[in-house]
Design an enzyme around this catalytic site. Sequence first.
Site, PDB file in Angstrom:
ATOM      1  N   ASN A   5      35.941 -20.629  53.390  1.00  0.00           N
ATOM      2  CA  ASN A   5      35.277 -21.191  54.562  1.00  0.00           C
ATOM      3  C   ASN A   5      34.502 -22.459  54.234  1.00  0.00           C
ATOM      4  O   ASN A   5      33.776 -22.507  53.257  1.00  0.00           O
ATOM      5  CB  ASN A   5      34.304 -20.158  55.127  1.00  0.00           C
ATOM      6  CG  ASN A   5      35.025 -18.905  55.573  1.00  0.00           C
ATOM      7  OD1 ASN A   5      36.146 -18.972  56.050  1.00  0.00           O
ATOM      8  ND2 ASN A   5      34.393 -17.761  55.381  1.00  0.00           N
TER       9      ASN A   5
ATOM     10  N   SER B 273      34.096 -14.510  52.819  1.00  0.00           N
ATOM     11  CA  SER B 273      33.742 -13.652  53.936  1.00  0.00           C
ATOM     12  C   SER B 273      33.395 -12.272  53.406  1.00  0.00           C
ATOM     13  O   SER B 273      33.955 -11.819  52.421  1.00  0.00           O
ATOM     14  CB  SER B 273      34.938 -13.562  54.888  1.00  0.00           C
ATOM     15  OG  SER B 273      34.889 -12.378  55.647  1.00  0.00           O
TER      16      SER B 273
ATOM     17  N   GLU C  37      30.159 -26.812  58.195  1.00  0.00           N
ATOM     18  CA  GLU C  37      29.706 -26.273  59.478  1.00  0.00           C
ATOM     19  C   GLU C  37      28.191 -26.401  59.584  1.00  0.00           C
ATOM     20  O   GLU C  37      27.647 -26.761  60.632  1.00  0.00           O
ATOM     21  CB  GLU C  37      30.130 -24.809  59.610  1.00  0.00           C
ATOM     22  CG  GLU C  37      31.640 -24.625  59.615  1.00  0.00           C
ATOM     23  CD  GLU C  37      32.026 -23.160  59.427  1.00  0.00           C
ATOM     24  OE1 GLU C  37      32.092 -22.440  60.429  1.00  0.00           O
ATOM     25  OE2 GLU C  37      32.241 -22.743  58.250  1.00  0.00           O
TER      26      GLU C  37
ATOM     27  N   THR D 215      43.892 -39.961  69.281  1.00  0.00           N
ATOM     28  CA  THR D 215      42.923 -40.158  70.341  1.00  0.00           C
ATOM     29  C   THR D 215      43.026 -38.902  71.195  1.00  0.00           C
ATOM     30  O   THR D 215      44.096 -38.290  71.262  1.00  0.00           O
ATOM     31  CB  THR D 215      43.218 -41.391  71.218  1.00  0.00           C
ATOM     32  OG1 THR D 215      44.473 -41.224  71.841  1.00  0.00           O
ATOM     33  CG2 THR D 215      43.218 -42.679  70.384  1.00  0.00           C
ATOM     34  N   HIS D 216      41.916 -38.497  71.798  1.00  0.00           N
ATOM     35  CA  HIS D 216      41.887 -37.236  72.557  1.00  0.00           C
ATOM     36  C   HIS D 216      42.324 -36.069  71.670  1.00  0.00           C
ATOM     37  O   HIS D 216      42.850 -35.097  72.166  1.00  0.00           O
ATOM     38  CB  HIS D 216      42.803 -37.283  73.782  1.00  0.00           C
ATOM     39  CG  HIS D 216      42.545 -38.414  74.717  1.00  0.00           C
ATOM     40  ND1 HIS D 216      41.692 -38.309  75.780  1.00  0.00           N
ATOM     41  CD2 HIS D 216      43.012 -39.692  74.738  1.00  0.00           C
ATOM     42  CE1 HIS D 216      41.662 -39.477  76.440  1.00  0.00           C
ATOM     43  NE2 HIS D 216      42.450 -40.329  75.822  1.00  0.00           N
TER      44      HIS D 216
ATOM     45  N   LYS E 134      39.521 -15.504  52.862  1.00  0.00           N
ATOM     46  CA  LYS E 134      38.930 -16.704  53.456  1.00  0.00           C
ATOM     47  C   LYS E 134      38.343 -17.698  52.446  1.00  0.00           C
ATOM     48  O   LYS E 134      37.727 -17.318  51.472  1.00  0.00           O
ATOM     49  CB  LYS E 134      37.808 -16.288  54.422  1.00  0.00           C
ATOM     50  CG  LYS E 134      38.264 -15.476  55.595  1.00  0.00           C
ATOM     51  CD  LYS E 134      39.126 -16.252  56.579  1.00  0.00           C
ATOM     52  CE  LYS E 134      38.332 -17.303  57.280  1.00  0.00           C
ATOM     53  NZ  LYS E 134      37.289 -16.783  58.131  1.00  0.00           N
TER      54      LYS E 134
ATOM     55  N   LYS F 244       4.365 -32.780  62.258  1.00  0.00           N
ATOM     56  CA  LYS F 244       4.484 -32.827  60.796  1.00  0.00           C
ATOM     57  C   LYS F 244       5.659 -31.986  60.280  1.00  0.00           C
ATOM     58  O   LYS F 244       6.453 -32.456  59.453  1.00  0.00           O
ATOM     59  CB  LYS F 244       3.170 -32.327  60.173  1.00  0.00           C
ATOM     60  CG  LYS F 244       2.948 -32.756  58.756  1.00  0.00           C
ATOM     61  CD  LYS F 244       1.873 -31.898  58.078  1.00  0.00           C
ATOM     62  CE  LYS F 244       0.470 -32.309  58.465  1.00  0.00           C
ATOM     63  NZ  LYS F 244      -0.557 -31.499  57.762  1.00  0.00           N
TER      64      LYS F 244
ATOM     65  N   ASN G  63      -7.759 -38.304  60.136  1.00  0.00           N
ATOM     66  CA  ASN G  63      -6.727 -38.952  60.950  1.00  0.00           C
ATOM     67  C   ASN G  63      -5.990 -40.043  60.185  1.00  0.00           C
ATOM     68  O   ASN G  63      -4.757 -40.100  60.185  1.00  0.00           O
ATOM     69  CB  ASN G  63      -7.351 -39.561  62.216  1.00  0.00           C
ATOM     70  CG  ASN G  63      -7.928 -38.493  63.126  1.00  0.00           C
ATOM     71  OD1 ASN G  63      -7.780 -37.307  62.870  1.00  0.00           O
ATOM     72  ND2 ASN G  63      -8.591 -38.916  64.185  1.00  0.00           N
TER      73      ASN G  63
END
Lengths: 453, 453, 453, 453
Positions: D286, D278, D291, D155-156, D284, D326, D110
């Site tokens: 990517n 791709s 991501e 913003t938004h 592509k 762990k 332990n």
Amino acid sequence: MSKLWEKEYSLDKLIEEYTVGDDPQLDARLVNADCVASIAHATMLERIGILSAKELKGLRRELVEIIRRNDAGDFTIRVDEEDCHTAIENHLVQRLGEAGKKIHTGRSRNDQIIAALRLHARSALLSIQRSCLDLVGTLKGFAARHANVPMPGRTHMQIAMPSSVGLWAGAFAEELLDDLSLLEGAYDLNNLSPLGSAASYGVPLPLDRELVAELLGFRAVQNNVLYVNNSRGKFESVILDAAEQVMLSLSKLAQDVILFSMPEFRYFTLPQELCGGSSIMPQKRNPGMLELMRAKAAAVGAAGVQIKGIIRSLPSGYNRDFQETKGPFLRSLSVVLASLRVADRVMRSLEVNEQALLAGFLPEIYATDRALELVASGVPFRDAYRQVAAGLKSLEGMDPHEAIRRKTHTGTTGNLKLELIEQRLVEHARKAAAQAGEVDRRVRELIGTEAAL
Amino acid sequence: MSKLWEKEYSLDKLIEEYTVGDDPQLDARLVNADCVASIAHATMLERIGILSAKELKGLRRELVEIIRRNDAGDFTIRVDEEDCHTAIENHLVQRLGEAGKKIHTGRSRNDQIIAALRLHARSALLSIQRSCLDLVGTLKGFAARHANVPMPGRTHMQIAMPSSVGLWAGAFAEELLDDLSLLEGAYDLNNLSPLGSAASYGVPLPLDRELVAELLGFRAVQNNVLYVNNSRGKFESVILDAAEQVMLSLSKLAQDVILFSMPEFRYFTLPQELCGGSSIMPQKRNPGMLELMRAKAAAVGAAGVQIKGIIRSLPSGYNRDFQETKGPFLRSLSVVLASLRVADRVMRSLEVNEQALLAGFLPEIYATDRALELVASGVPFRDAYRQVAAGLKSLEGMDPHEAIRRKTHTGTTGNLKLELIEQRLVEHARKAAAQAGEVDRRVRELIGTEAAL
Amino acid sequence: MSKLWEKEYSLDKLIEEYTVGDDPQLDARLVNADCVASIAHATMLERIGILSAKELKGLRRELVEIIRRNDAGDFTIRVDEEDCHTAIENHLVQRLGEAGKKIHTGRSRNDQIIAALRLHARSALLSIQRSCLDLVGTLKGFAARHANVPMPGRTHMQIAMPSSVGLWAGAFAEELLDDLSLLEGAYDLNNLSPLGSAASYGVPLPLDRELVAELLGFRAVQNNVLYVNNSRGKFESVILDAAEQVMLSLSKLAQDVILFSMPEFRYFTLPQELCGGSSIMPQKRNPGMLELMRAKAAAVGAAGVQIKGIIRSLPSGYNRDFQETKGPFLRSLSVVLASLRVADRVMRSLEVNEQALLAGFLPEIYATDRALELVASGVPFRDAYRQVAAGLKSLEGMDPHEAIRRKTHTGTTGNLKLELIEQRLVEHARKAAAQAGEVDRRVRELIGTEAAL
Amino acid sequence: MSKLWEKEYSLDKLIEEYTVGDDPQLDARLVNADCVASIAHATMLERIGILSAKELKGLRRELVEIIRRNDAGDFTIRVDEEDCHTAIENHLVQRLGEAGKKIHTGRSRNDQIIAALRLHARSALLSIQRSCLDLVGTLKGFAARHANVPMPGRTHMQIAMPSSVGLWAGAFAEELLDDLSLLEGAYDLNNLSPLGSAASYGVPLPLDRELVAELLGFRAVQNNVLYVNNSRGKFESVILDAAEQVMLSLSKLAQDVILFSMPEFRYFTLPQELCGGSSIMPQKRNPGMLELMRAKAAAVGAAGVQIKGIIRSLPSGYNRDFQETKGPFLRSLSVVLASLRVADRVMRSLEVNEQALLAGFLPEIYATDRALELVASGVPFRDAYRQVAAGLKSLEGMDPHEAIRRKTHTGTTGNLKLELIEQRLVEHARKAAAQAGEVDRRVRELIGTEAAL
């Protein structure tokens, strides 16, 4: 009037506030369901001889009166009453004396709250299903109207291949239909009668659990009385898991609409009356309701995490921890319903800007199609792939409309099969209507009037 | 041999390690499924004229050979190959040249990985269902053998009312039967063919998606090609939600057994051969596997949180984020299966100590029953309740066996209705067997031999 | 009176309800903080010449008046006003005309809400720290009083080695001291002024951000104005992470007390006035507040999951999603504070039953000690271990008190070092008192009176 | 060679696999730390007379040899050995006989595993801090190089106000500096010696815990021996909470870069060598690593959820559940480190396209600035706001560079105060270097050579 378990000592005030929590507020949503379940329970007690016909009549009258007052905002639960069960019983004892004291025979607040939650959840799920069906219908109509409008298809958020607004909207319609199946599965699980399980171990009285289940329109009795209490929180989490899938679908929809209504895309325009403004920037038209939809998806997810976290290491039988599952459950049901309605409102008024969509068709979007043309003429795919990669310039001037028409296998832009959506929609709608009709009929027969649970 | 998309530049090493991650290890579990799906795809390509009969034959032979090598631990995926799809295609090109280069026609790694995951999940779910059914059977037998053994019923972990070991075990059997319904719902959702969706937008080739679905034993084609990719992670999370419910049931079972095998209870004794020891305390017999079961319930829950967290705010179409859903999904499927088997092993060998259980029947356990006797003799419940509370001493000497026999309404100690468990068990078993048979038959017909997916 | 951003169109009702949510209720907690921050902002606007001295005087008077009304429960936020910022500005315009319209100069609701949240969180954290210190003190006293009371030490919930009530209570005191350090770290992070960042991009006015920070007692200006908005939700989640650690400590404490006050242990007795009863079982004394504490730990954890889930994939700058972080944040602060107070109440009145504790000392509890005696006499540990394992019977009759006295190295039963707890307690208390004094002084100087933020 | 606790019976195989789990793989990362901690423990045992000088010498030699072999990939942990502790002890007994059997005196697995985890985490945190500092430096340099490059502020996700690339990059630099403070707090908490706590209850031997702490470079002994075990999982979750904040910062950075490198923006260009391609779309490029960074943020968050979920309702003392903390802990440490390095790699090579950024300056972006000009000339803000909202057309032709220069208050585009970042960077770097130096020195003194923990 006192708490149900009050004996000689008075509960420490600090502890009282802590343990009662926001139950009085939350339970306002459950008063009607608790009254209806109590009428069913009393009806059964009269059949097995514990209540007289007169007592039952009095109880039914007063319980219907509580529903009426609750609907009028005129029934309050005091903090010292803790919850709706106590407030209702207090009212009955005050008005009916002995008969009021008998209503708790053969039950516990443990099975009582489970019954109220299931009746409420049943109604809430039916509303959610209806709103979900509305949205599927709206999306299908949107897909049909824009079936031939080209839209740049993306992977990795980069421009990938030709797609269409019809394909885009149809994808969400089909996703929500799958969500409906999950909601229906949760509905069936929830639609079992817990009454008679009492505090997890039944009672030494000849309760007729099947009668109560029938009176309340449950599809069956949930058999093992210990399991009834062990399923507290579990059923709620199953319902929220289904609800979260709806929110995940809406979150993706929201994310797409927010993204594609940015000025750099303008594929879509949100109508002004749905958009909030800014306190400092006069020009803004903010998609606030869609941002909140995205955030509320996280809220419903967290509600499920909370409930599962609470029940995960509980031993068998009732534990007070269950009380903390009530708030996230009830609030999430409301959030999902409202989110579906808002999404429907958005999709009914979303404008599609074909010119902006066409402007997104950069030449490279045709690269894969070109590679596959070479394949059709006999070039192995890997070679075609390398050949096109080396000559991307040659792809200018291709026609987006033609590109989406040319894909004709099942489920793609030239062959959306929206009729499959319509078929599934009709089936789910028929099922939901039948269930709602059954629920309404049972409640009306039992209490002699209608009641929103 | 190179990556599928390799062109002229070489990928930065740091980035390569980061992006490949543990895919080579994880994908070992998917090699067979990917090969089987590739044979179905190739079969279809031959039907629509893209492959010759000879090419198909070669491809089928080599793909079966890869399965054989993978089963023998003899097929490895190199880090520079990234994943099983590339390793398999590299093998095919090396052995077959042109034909190998053609196999990728009309598909993308996007629909390929989804197909492999669904085939693998389908088999894993069938194994999980079988193990769940085994455990239900074991619990039912346990309940039947100990139907008349009294057990103190608890609420708030305090002693509450008379219960029985039969009621206790039956509760878990019924819970797991409900979990089975959830697993079946997830199975049906998962059992849809994604193939032909390619990179989310289909291809301009006359793919026969229905044929591929049939060859692989899927119940239908998942229609909308964009939705196919949007459902990545979603279907996994639906499966894990069902799996988590199983783990929540097992966690409660584990918690009860750990608690009730403490020396202060000794209701149950775990057999020595299942218990680990301590490195420092020679006398210990630790219920390590049950503690881990409890903890693994949290692990499966966190896996669901991870997957839903990943997909929650993704826009439509493939995003690389999906890759991170693979590990928690595959690992959780293994955990659930192993946990069910361990739980079954435990319940088959758990000893019940009736004397210790009887010693738990302190007099107050009969209080509610006594209150209800008074009710039966006409005293209103609330008055009976207060009367008994004032005279708890009088409850000594009551008979536990009699107490559990006297409760006779549905689902309680004197009327467990274990036959309902048996009925449901048989139905679920029949359904699972039929599905497993169908899956095996289809695979055998397609590839000419058996394969574990 | 209208919304801050209202122009010509009216917001769809469904959308309004959805977007306003429960802000009007939640914001009641923030009114005072928003008024105080507004006074600081106005004071600065006067210094840089945007407000006249007279305008400032009027604004200060009205803002103090709003605080007074809010404290009296007399200031309400209407749904059509959305939030406290609008309600306050509306009030100011109504009372002061032009001056009210000027107060928003150089700020946005974005930095306004962040400022109000930080001021409120700062006060809430100070209360939480004080309650945490109280509980540490109570636990230290409990440990001192019961330093020599033996208690069975457990691993795997099985009986393991001799321990003491002093060691048990001291463990929680030390854990909460570590939690205090985390709370202090969160306090420092939170104690930065966001004002002047406006809507993330500052303003073309010579705002004196340092002055505002000083007036409000913040330790510094949070520099980068975009980061100010990017840290919305982030700082809240850091605070909740610290708060969750407190709840995890309390949850373990609750779990221990629930377990050890079961009739099978009776190590502890909870006083009757803290325990709820049962509606059906007259004899029950349920540890409801401790079960809820356990469950509320999951609730606070889920609040953190929600907030982090919301911000995880947001791009830079303000997004409306942030609004959904407010509820879980504010509610969790209240839950943590109440939980600490309840825990303190419990530990002040918990009875310790030495006889029951001694009864738990089964002979095998001494096995490890015996093995180590053999080691001290020269036997290698592994051999001693096997030797004792083979002769567990010989351990009867050993003395628990002696056993706990004999362990004398740092931090064990014979050498608890409670003085370390005292030292740390004093340091933390001094720091918290200094911070609280500074906050109170600044607010008093700024607004001319005291205010609870 | 057998398990440490093996006596006469053999553990059921199914159970063994379940309980051992992936410990043999995970523990490979902990072998060095366990050996170093063992040398410190043995050194102390020699000082208190339990080991002879010769035994200590032999143990040290063999433990250093194990480190050497482990670094060479030449030390394996067999499933039947369960974990690194057993494998190491087996090795020592095999090579040294009696002396090997004595090494476990006065400790338990332990406290052994806690010690190994803390030593490993300490080194991992130092690496993470260094990589975090590198990234802050890179971002600061990026901000400085592009301080005057205009960037549409949002913003938004809608266009809001003028901003700059410098402000954008500086925001992340400041966020990561705050994250560094959290990491340092976690470092201090973790840097406490658990050794001597054994199985939670100490031992009846005169262990010198302070000496061990000093030899290993811990800042102090963690006092209460029960708390040592209670803090298992807790400290890990505190570390992961800090690590998750780093990932949340990186996730936002990733989201911004993904978004702004879309073809519709092209504000940024990712270098080709960092982007995957791709398998079906030749054109592509990517941003796969970004991501995945976004997704890995969710993974680290889920790891924290898992660990907290596991420990939330555990009673005091060691429970096997800890083992499941762990994996998520160790894996998350690696993920955070790699993510920081990848982010640094990205930011070092990210190209900024000023023309594309300028093209984003639609006229309405100047609306707020114009409103504030009116304010400066005496118009109340609310009136100015409405006036500008009514005349958005007039804002064409304004100068972006001028707009970002005109904001001069603290922390905005015209006054980024990058020197504050530099100051904080230097302080944190100095602190981290001092800690790393101390750790290296202590290990070298203890074991006579260097070792990567």
